[in-house]
Write an enzyme that holds these catalytic residues in place. Structure first.
Site, mmCIF file in Angstrom:
data_model
loop_
_atom_site.group_PDB
_atom_site.id
_atom_site.type_symbol
_atom_site.label_atom_id
_atom_site.label_comp_id
_atom_site.label_asym_id
_atom_site.label_seq_id
_atom_site.Cartn_x
_atom_site.Cartn_y
_atom_site.Cartn_z
ATOM 1 C CD GLU A 129 29.765 52.879 33.932
ATOM 2 O OE1 GLU A 129 30.086 52.603 35.108
ATOM 3 O OE2 GLU A 129 28.845 53.650 33.630
ATOM 4 C CE LYS A 131 30.787 43.483 39.495
ATOM 5 N NZ LYS A 131 31.739 43.126 40.539
ATOM 6 C CG ASP A 133 38.195 42.366 41.770
ATOM 7 O OD1 ASP A 133 37.334 42.533 42.657
ATOM 8 O OD2 ASP A 133 38.760 41.286 41.566
ATOM 9 C CE1 TYR A 241 29.786 52.201 41.671
ATOM 10 C CE2 TYR A 241 32.095 51.553 41.587
ATOM 11 C CZ TYR A 241 30.861 51.511 42.208
ATOM 12 O OH TYR A 241 30.703 50.787 43.336
ATOM 13 C CE LYS A 329 31.014 39.318 39.289
ATOM 14 N NZ LYS A 329 31.278 38.234 40.157
ATOM 15 C CB CYS A 423 64.812 23.347 56.928
ATOM 16 S SG CYS A 423 65.088 23.756 55.199
ATOM 17 C CB CYS A 426 69.253 22.093 55.389
ATOM 18 S SG CYS A 426 68.534 23.318 56.502
ATOM 19 C CB CYS A 441 65.246 27.344 56.978
ATOM 20 S SG CYS A 441 66.875 26.566 56.934
ATOM 21 C CB CYS A 446 69.384 25.984 53.986
ATOM 22 S SG CYS A 446 67.904 25.267 53.276
HETATM 23 S S1 IVH Z 1 27.403 50.385 39.611
HETATM 24 C C1 IVH Z 1 23.328 50.674 41.160
HETATM 25 N N1 IVH Z 1 29.639 50.452 38.261
HETATM 26 O O1 IVH Z 1 30.578 46.076 41.559
HETATM 27 C C2 IVH Z 1 24.706 50.654 40.672
HETATM 28 N N2 IVH Z 1 29.556 49.083 40.202
HETATM 29 O O2 IVH Z 1 27.530 44.855 42.764
HETATM 30 C C3 IVH Z 1 25.605 49.870 41.541
HETATM 31 N N3 IVH Z 1 31.681 47.937 40.727
HETATM 32 O O3 IVH Z 1 30.715 46.117 44.697
HETATM 33 C C4 IVH Z 1 27.014 49.756 41.182
HETATM 34 N N4 IVH Z 1 32.824 48.740 39.026
HETATM 35 O O4 IVH Z 1 31.571 48.388 43.942
HETATM 36 C C5 IVH Z 1 29.008 49.933 39.325
HETATM 37 N N5 IVH Z 1 31.557 50.634 36.968
HETATM 38 C C6 IVH Z 1 30.921 50.129 38.030
HETATM 39 C C7 IVH Z 1 31.571 49.246 38.943
HETATM 40 C C8 IVH Z 1 30.838 48.739 40.016
HETATM 41 C C9 IVH Z 1 32.868 47.971 40.098
HETATM 42 C C10 IVH Z 1 31.403 47.122 41.924
HETATM 43 C C11 IVH Z 1 30.674 47.814 43.039
HETATM 44 C C12 IVH Z 1 29.928 46.695 43.704
HETATM 45 C C13 IVH Z 1 29.740 45.704 42.619
HETATM 46 C C14 IVH Z 1 28.317 45.745 42.113
#
Ligand code: IVH
Length: 685
Positions: A129, A131, A133, A241, A329, A423, A426, A441, A446
């Site tokens: 999935e 991640k 942000d 999620y 990551k 500034c 100017c 400013c 300017c």
């Molecule tokens: S699962 C036990 N799935 O990532 C399961 N987390 O440390 C725990 N996050 O801040 C989380 N997308 O908010 C999961 N598809 C996803 C996610 C996700 C973003 C964030 C979550 C947390 C950090 C995980």
């Protein structure tokens, strides 16, 4: 829409039966919210939706006995809170272990294999999935009704931010589906789309406010507002999620849980996939990483979860993180380099902001030698000193920014940056409003502001005159050739060629482009003028409402305020701008130079008259902006996403999910060559 919603919605009931009418309105609004915010497939005009909503508010006001806390009207921001109550999570909210390479991901697989005493031959299925942000947000439902929304906090206790969370339209207030469980605790991410975030920041900048540093700050800050009308006005969304706890139902796997969540009305990511084996995880990771910039929201990696619930159970959770999932990551777009100095840059509206002058460093494929420090407050908060080693980050398309100083590497001779009092361009004294973080400013002559204004005038959203970037414009100003945008049309070949680095051909080309740009559509002309509060969208609204520039120039603030989408701030700014003698003079001289904006009116004639066109994939012959201008010049409108309102889809190279959606909705799809033919731009060969 689920079966039970459809049944509840039924045929439009008579207005004489308030109970039936209220229930019908709620079900209808809920369905449209779901179509728009969850499925991204709007099916109703804004006006019609607003009318339904208004009727519901009005009926509920007259019939307090029909109150229901899952009514869509609950999304109207409530009273300002004094603080947030603490909320004990039903299950601790742990975080995830990170890996940053394929080798580490494979090590993780070996570790779970060992833990489970599984043989080499057993291949695991994984849910991979994005991640997302944003900030994590937990939602608790009792008997299908949202009772609490909470932030993570320290993982044991979070903050109860229900009043803010209900303003997020994609957070269901009640669960749909046949048999929602009596108790359900769902976790997901509150996030913002990149385009919404950028538009919001642009609006702030247009209004002279400070932009947000990144989408995550934006979301976290929004959820922690005591006044719910603040998040209500922000484009925050939600993606679910994981099911943290459910009563009366068990899921065989993560993927089944996600499916069930979607059935209950939760938005889940369209990027979730199921794969088998580490090899497939790695290839999916690379695929997502490659598409990172094209994804509508910021993601910083993928989350890999063992799909099988029984295996998850056996693997279990350590104190801080589960064994059955990891976050992989993306390679960091962060780097460490030295801060050589802080320079101060003057914006178009006179805002003076700090810029980091850096020792060049490679960052995500480009060399970075400067980064934003946002504003004086942020500079103070970061506490960076000249000479510091600093962490720089580049996220998506966003300009690089300084994240923090590496304090441990200080040698003692680093210098506090000096905040200017005059500034840098100017030398006029700078002012600082008590409640604003901006240094400003206020000298309208300017040179730095003049330069930015002219560059803005010629920019893509404005008159779109190529070859008028900061370097050229700065050179023309320094040589005394121009003082404002109107002077551009008194440039001559001789005066240009006399300048350094200006060849005869480029001078001729620039003059030709200037001549060709003298009849801009009124909306782009208005945007180009740089009127405070008027962005591209505001300029469009004004241009549609007024038959000519002269008519707009004479409009009173009251008349402007009456327009849809124009608030008092913009109305005042526009009326004030046209009554300023300096601006009147600029308009007179533009007119004398032959610059005459063309009224836009509604869609009139042209190949795309009355059509809403959506582009997907890359175009070979022109930029998206050019294509957009082409459609608009011929009576059409360009939409961002595909809906039932889309008339035509132009599919370029590597067209993605939009294409699939267009096919699903039966919208006409043409390729670039056919588009050019229709626009009369080429024979399409
Ligand atoms: S699962 C036990 N799935 O990532 C399961 N987390 O440390 C725990 N996050 O801040 C989380 N997308 O908010 C999961 N598809 C996803 C996610 C996700 C973003 C964030 C979550 C947390 C950090 C995980």
């Amino acid at each position: 829409m689920t079966g039970d919603d459809r049944a509840r919605e039924g045929r439009e009931p008579d207005r004489k039966d308030p109970r039936a009418r209220v229930e019908w309105l709620r079900a209808t609004i809920r369905r449209h919210d779901h179509l728009y915010y969850v499925l991204d497939r709007p099916r109703i005009e804004d006006e019609a939706y607003d009318a339904l909503y208004r009727e519901l508010v009005e009926l509920e006001g007259r019939h307090p006995d029909l109150a229901d806390e899952t009514s869509p009207t609950r999304r109207m921001p409530g009273a300002v809170a004094e603080g947030f109550r603490s909320f004990r999570h039903p299950v601790p909210m742990v975080s995830l272990d990170n890996v940053t390479s394929e080798a580490e991901m494979r090590e993780w697989e070996v570790s779970i294999r060992t833990f489970l005493r599984a043989g080499e031959g057993q291949a695991f299925r994984y849910s991979v999935e994005p991640k997302v942000d944003g900030v994590s947000l937990e939602l608790v439902y009792v008997d299908g009704r949202l009772v609490t929304a909470a932030t993570r906090g320290d993982g044991t206790d979070g903050e109860d931010v229900t009043t803010n969370a209900v303003t997020i339209r994609s957070v269901p207030l009640r669960l749909s589906g046949e048999r929602p469980p009596p108790y359900l605790c769902v976790r997901g991410e509150a996030y913002v789309r990149k385009s919404d975030f950028e538009a919001y920041n642009r609006k702030l900048a247009d209004e002279g406010e400070e932009p947000f540093a990144n989408p995550r700050n934006f979301c976290a800050g929004s959820l922690r507002q005591l006044d719910p009308s603040i998040p209500a006005g922000r484009p925050i969304r939600y993606l679910a999620y994981v099911v943290a706890k459910a009563e009366g139902i068990t899921f065989p796997s993560q993927s089944k849980a996600l499916e069930e969540l979607a059935g209950w009305g939760f938005p889940v990511s369209e990027l979730n996939t199921i794969v088998t084996g580490a090899e497939a995880v790695a290839s999916r990771f690379r695929e997502v990483e490659g598409r990172r910039d094209a994804i509508a929201y910021e993601i910083d990696g993928v989350v890999v979860k063992v799909d099988d619930a029984a295996l998850q159970q056996r693997l279990g959770t350590r104190i801080r993180s589960p064994r059955w999932a990891i976050a992989w990551k993306f390679t960091s777009r962060r780097a460490v380099t030295r801060l050589k100095g802080v320079t101060w840059s003057v914006g178009r509206t006179g805002v003076v902001s700090p810029v980091a002058d850096l020792e060049p460093v490679a960052l995500g494929g480009v060399t970075v030698s400067s980064a934003t420090l946002f504003n004086v407050d942020e500079l103070a908060r970061l506490g960076v000193r000249v000479g510091d080693r600093v962490v720089v980050e580049r996220a998506g398309d966003v300009i690089p920014r300084v994240v923090e100083p590496v304090v441990a590497e200080r040698r003692g001779d680093e210098q506090e940056p000096v905040v200017p009092t005059v500034c840098p361009s100017c030398r006029s004294p700078l002012s600082r409003d008590a409640d604003k973080v901006a240094l400003r400013c206020t000298n309208f002559a300017c040179p730095a502001q003049v330069e930015r204004n002219i560059v803005h005038f010629a920019s893509r959203g404005g008159l779109d005159i190529q070859g008028l970037g900061p370097k050229q414009v700065g050179q023309f100003i320094a040589a005394g050739l121009i003082r404002d945008a109107a002077d551009l049309w008194s440039l001559t070949k001789e005066s240009l060629v006399a300048l350094d680095r200006q060849g005869e051909t480029s001078a001729k080309n620039l003059l030709a482009r200037l001549l060709a740009s003298r009849e801009p559509p009124l909306d782009r002309f208005l945007y180009a003028l740089g009127i405070p509060e008027v962005g591209e969208r505001g300029a469009k609204t004004l241009a549609r409402a007024f038959p000519s520039l002269a008519a707009l120039a004479q409009a009173s603030p009251e008349a402007l305020d009456e327009l849809d989408e124009v608030g008092p701030a913009m109305a005042g700014a526009v009326a004030g701008w046209f009554r300023n003698p300096r601006n009147e003079d600029l308009l007179r001289r533009l007119d004398a130079a032959g610059v005459r904006p063309v009224p836009v009116g509604g869609p009139t004639s042209g190949a795309f008259s009355g059509l809403t066109v959506v582009f997907t994939g890359g175009l070979a012959a022109m930029s998206r902006d050019e294509a957009k201008h082409l459609v608009e010049a011929q009576g059409g409108r360009v939409g961002a996403s595909i809906s039932s309102k889309t008339s035509l889809v132009v599919a370029g190279e590597a067209a993605g999910t939009k294409l699939a959606k267009a096919k699903e909705l039966g919208v006409e799809v043409i390729d670039e060559a056919a588009f050019l033919r229709r626009a009369g731009r080429s024979d399409g060969a």
